[in-house]
Scaffold this active site. Structure first.
Site, short mmCIF file in Angstrom:
data_model
loop_
_atom_site.label_atom_id
_atom_site.label_comp_id
_atom_site.label_asym_id
_atom_site.label_seq_id
_atom_site.Cartn_x
_atom_site.Cartn_y
_atom_site.Cartn_z
N GLY A 1 -7.14 0.88 2.97
CA GLY A 1 -8.58 0.92 2.72
C GLY A 1 -8.93 1.63 1.42
O GLY A 1 -10.06 1.53 0.95
N GLY A 2 -7.96 2.39 0.86
CA GLY A 2 -8.16 2.97 -0.46
C GLY A 2 -9.24 4.05 -0.54
O GLY A 2 -9.57 4.71 0.45
N THR A 3 -9.79 4.20 -1.72
CA THR A 3 -10.73 5.28 -2.02
C THR A 3 -11.99 5.22 -1.16
O THR A 3 -12.39 6.22 -0.57
CB THR A 3 -11.16 5.21 -3.51
OG1 THR A 3 -9.99 5.11 -4.32
CG2 THR A 3 -11.96 6.41 -3.93
N CYS A 4 -12.62 4.06 -1.12
CA CYS A 4 -13.91 3.95 -0.42
C CYS A 4 -13.79 4.47 1.00
O CYS A 4 -14.55 5.31 1.44
CB CYS A 4 -14.37 2.49 -0.43
SG CYS A 4 -15.79 2.21 0.61
N HIS B 1 -46.45 -2.93 6.69
CA HIS B 1 -47.01 -1.58 6.61
C HIS B 1 -46.59 -0.80 7.86
O HIS B 1 -46.59 -1.36 8.94
CB HIS B 1 -48.53 -1.65 6.55
CG HIS B 1 -49.18 -0.30 6.65
ND1 HIS B 1 -49.19 0.57 5.59
CD2 HIS B 1 -49.79 0.33 7.69
CE1 HIS B 1 -49.80 1.68 5.97
NE2 HIS B 1 -50.17 1.56 7.23
N GLU C 1 0.86 -1.20 0.00
CA GLU C 1 0.00 0.00 0.00
C GLU C 1 0.89 1.24 0.00
O GLU C 1 1.76 1.38 0.83
CB GLU C 1 -0.94 0.01 1.20
CG GLU C 1 -1.78 1.28 1.35
CD GLU C 1 -2.55 1.67 0.08
OE1 GLU C 1 -3.33 0.85 -0.42
OE2 GLU C 1 -2.34 2.80 -0.43
C1 FAD Z 1 -16.40 10.75 -3.91
C2 FAD Z 1 -16.66 9.29 -4.14
C3 FAD Z 1 -17.73 8.68 -3.56
C4 FAD Z 1 -17.98 7.34 -3.76
N1 FAD Z 1 -19.08 6.76 -3.19
C5 FAD Z 1 -19.33 5.46 -3.40
C6 FAD Z 1 -20.44 4.85 -2.80
O1 FAD Z 1 -21.19 5.47 -2.06
N2 FAD Z 1 -20.65 3.53 -3.03
C7 FAD Z 1 -19.82 2.80 -3.83
O2 FAD Z 1 -20.03 1.60 -4.02
N3 FAD Z 1 -18.75 3.37 -4.43
C8 FAD Z 1 -18.48 4.67 -4.22
N4 FAD Z 1 -17.38 5.23 -4.79
C9 FAD Z 1 -16.49 4.39 -5.61
C10 FAD Z 1 -15.60 3.54 -4.69
O3 FAD Z 1 -14.95 4.35 -3.76
C11 FAD Z 1 -14.58 2.78 -5.53
O4 FAD Z 1 -15.27 2.10 -6.55
C12 FAD Z 1 -13.82 1.76 -4.71
O5 FAD Z 1 -13.17 2.36 -3.62
C13 FAD Z 1 -12.80 1.05 -5.60
O6 FAD Z 1 -12.06 0.21 -4.82
P1 FAD Z 1 -10.78 -0.52 -5.40
O7 FAD Z 1 -10.74 -1.81 -4.65
O8 FAD Z 1 -10.81 -0.60 -6.86
O9 FAD Z 1 -9.52 0.38 -5.06
P2 FAD Z 1 -9.28 1.67 -4.20
O10 FAD Z 1 -10.23 1.74 -3.07
O11 FAD Z 1 -9.19 2.82 -5.10
O12 FAD Z 1 -7.86 1.38 -3.57
C14 FAD Z 1 -6.70 1.23 -4.31
C15 FAD Z 1 -5.52 1.31 -3.36
O13 FAD Z 1 -4.34 1.00 -4.08
C16 FAD Z 1 -3.31 1.87 -3.66
N5 FAD Z 1 -2.33 1.93 -4.76
C17 FAD Z 1 -2.52 2.43 -5.99
N6 FAD Z 1 -1.41 2.24 -6.74
C18 FAD Z 1 -0.52 1.63 -5.95
C19 FAD Z 1 0.79 1.17 -6.15
N7 FAD Z 1 1.39 1.28 -7.34
N8 FAD Z 1 1.46 0.59 -5.12
C20 FAD Z 1 0.84 0.44 -3.91
N9 FAD Z 1 -0.42 0.85 -3.68
C21 FAD Z 1 -1.10 1.42 -4.68
C22 FAD Z 1 -4.01 3.18 -3.41
O14 FAD Z 1 -3.25 4.00 -2.54
C23 FAD Z 1 -5.31 2.70 -2.77
O15 FAD Z 1 -5.18 2.61 -1.37
C24 FAD Z 1 -17.09 6.57 -4.58
C25 FAD Z 1 -15.98 7.18 -5.17
C26 FAD Z 1 -15.76 8.52 -4.95
C27 FAD Z 1 -14.56 9.15 -5.59
#
Ligand code: FAD
Length: 458
Positions: free
Chosen positions: A38-41, A440, A33
């Site tokens: 935990g990434g984007t979500c 209901h 990482e």
């Molecule tokens: C504002 C916003 C609101 C959202 N709301 C919702 C929602 O309500 N419901 C829903 O289902 N989805 C929602 N989404 C979409 C959802 O967040 C994403 O679809 C989901 O997080 C994708 O998860 P993922 O597993 O693909 O990777 P991500 O969660 O994106 O994680 C990828 C991880 O990989 C790491 N990484 C990247 N490249 C490298 C590398 N080269 N080396 C090491 N680490 C790396 C990153 O740092 C990150 O931690 C939302 C998105 C946004 C932007």
């Protein structure tokens, strides 16, 4: 060189869960990482935005309290520092849980740094070279920044930098009238900002049916959001205390002047700095890693899960990717991406819950179909709660009577849609639901009734 059975790059929604399954099956795993566990979500997507939406809802209800016969003395002010602190606490709890669970997982080594391929089964991180026969890519995506003249010279915000905002922008301009832009637009309007939303397409969320787009635009406008459709941002400039977006609409150029600018114009995968060429991993023209129905890349032994494979753009699709990979690899269960049914929500108030096809999608197939719609005004629970905006729409195949899709824009639409989704997974005819007795007063109680109200789609 350090050898593992499996390397996972990224700790989004799929990676950590897969690490746990692999370790449980006796594999030696490395997970990498580069930023926030935990990434984007967890950090800049679902979790923080829904925490902020909750604060915005509280502000809205407080302002409209008189509608429910409740007196709130004086103006309703939002303490943005407190709102952010609440959001940060919710996020930290999730992020820490992911980080702790990985760092204490026996058989799993965590590397904190940027991982990238240096050869076909080799990944470098922090000066280490790791090798494994199986590599899983879960690197997610980030906000796409379009080449609008001047944008690179302006301090614009994205969904990530919005997470640091602990003040009230006087006038927030949002580029992009899709899911991310709409949630921020309503949220900041309810916090007290002026909000202008600029969308290139003739309607908001253009993937949805026209009636859905129009209803969403109507309730956002009703709350005072300046929704500009069919409008192209052609230039951006920063003045001392303001940002000016030059826009073109109906062939005329005009200006929108605000204090802050949020760019919410789509996403791009984090694959450009992953060294994919070193491993020969194929991507499409937009950088999404190409995968088959079981999420295998073109290179044997390498999989791609989550947003980076372009097969989904949601937390639940990434989680489902994990389940598909784990089932095929560890359970001899040949699950496939094509088995899943489209499902997602837009978390405005009221929310939109979606399953399967839109009405337009069904029409495009030309198949004989049935349709039922119900205005939320006619749903007693919505009426009792004073939340009557929106409507529910269900589409059914005329011959099999199986549900083709549904759009529920209204109170609890994000939850009620699961009634439909589960019936679709069961491949059961809608007559099963028609005979179900629902509770209901709920929104869901009308789903069986709607199955009795189906008429041919003209
Ligand atoms: C504002 C916003 C609101 C959202 N709301 C919702 C929602 O309500 N419901 C829903 O289902 N989805 C929602 N989404 C979409 C959802 O967040 C994403 O679809 C989901 O997080 C994708 O998860 P993922 O597993 O693909 O990777 P991500 O969660 O994106 O994680 C990828 C991880 O990989 C790491 N990484 C990247 N490249 C490298 C590398 N080269 N080396 C090491 N680490 C790396 C990153 O740092 C990150 O931690 C939302 C998105 C946004 C932007």
């Amino acid at each position: 060189m350090v050898n593992y059975d499996a390397i996972i790059i990224g700790t989004g929604q799929a990676g950590p869960a897969l690490a746990r399954r692999l370790v449980g099956a006796g594999r030696k795993v490395a997970i990498i990482e580069r930023k926030l566990f935990g990434g984007t979500c967890v950090n800049t997507g679902c979790t923080p935005t829904k925490a902020l939406v909750a604060s915005a809802y509280a502000a809205h209800v407080a302002r409209c309290a008189a509608d429910w016969g409740v007196k709130v003395e004086g103006a309703v002010d939002v303490d943005m520092k407190a709102v952010k602190a609440r959001k940060d606490a919710v996020v930290a709890s999730s992020r820490n849980a992911v980080e702790r669970s990985l760092k204490t997982l026996e058989g799993c080594t965590v590397y904190e740094g940027h991982g990238h391929f240096v050869a076909i089964k080799r990944v470098a991180v922090n000066g280490y070279e790791l090798a494994a026969d199986r590599i899983f890519i879960n690197v997610g995506g980030r906000a796409a920044i379009p080449p609008i003249p001047g944008l690179d010279r302006v301090p614009y915000l994205t969904n990530s930098s919005m997470m640091d905002v602990d003040f009230l922008p006087a006038h927030l301009i949002i580029l992009g009238g899709s899911y991310v832009g709409l949630e921020f637009a309503q949220m900041y309007r309810r916090f007290g900002s002026e909000v202008t939303l600029i969308e290139l397409a003739p309607r908001l969320i253009p993937r949805e049916d026209v009636d859905v787009s129009q209803a969403v635009a109507a309730f956002l406008r009703e709350e005072g959001i300046d929704v500009r459709l069919d409008t192209r941002a052609v230039g951006v400039e920063k003045d001392r205390d303001s940002i000016t977006v030059k826009v073109e609409a109906a062939g005329k150029i005009s200006q929108v002047v605000g204090t802050h600018l949020l760019v919410a114009m789509g996403r791009r995968p984090n694959t450009d700095d992953l060294g994919l060429d070193k491993a020969g991993i194929a991507t499409d023209g937009r950088g999404y890693i190409q995968v088959d129905d079981q999420l295998r890349t073109n290179v044997p032994g390498i999989w791609a899960m989550g947003d980076c494979n372009g097969r989904g753009a949601f937390t639940h699709t990434s989680w489902n990717d994990f389940e598909i990979v784990a089932a095929n690899l560890l359970d001899n269960d040949h699950r496939r991406v094509s088995d899943r049914i489209t499902a997602y929500a837009l978390f405005t108030d009221p929310p939109l819950g979606r399953a399967g096809m839109t009405e337009a999608g069904v029409r495009n197939t030309g198949r004989p179909a049935l349709i039922a719609t119900k205005a939320m005004e006619d749903v007693s629970r919505a009426y009792e709660k004073g939340e009557t905006k929106g409507f529910m729409k269900i589409l059914v195949d005329q011959d099999s009577k199986q549900i083709l899709g549904a759009s529920f824009l209204g109170l609890a639409g994000d939850e009620v849609i699961h009634c439909i989704l589960d019936l679709m997974y069961a491949k059961a005819p809608c007559t099963v639901m028609q005979r179900a007795m629902h509770i209901h007063p709920t929104v869901s109680e009308f789903i069986p009734t709607m199955m009795g109200d189906l008429v041919p789609l003209q």
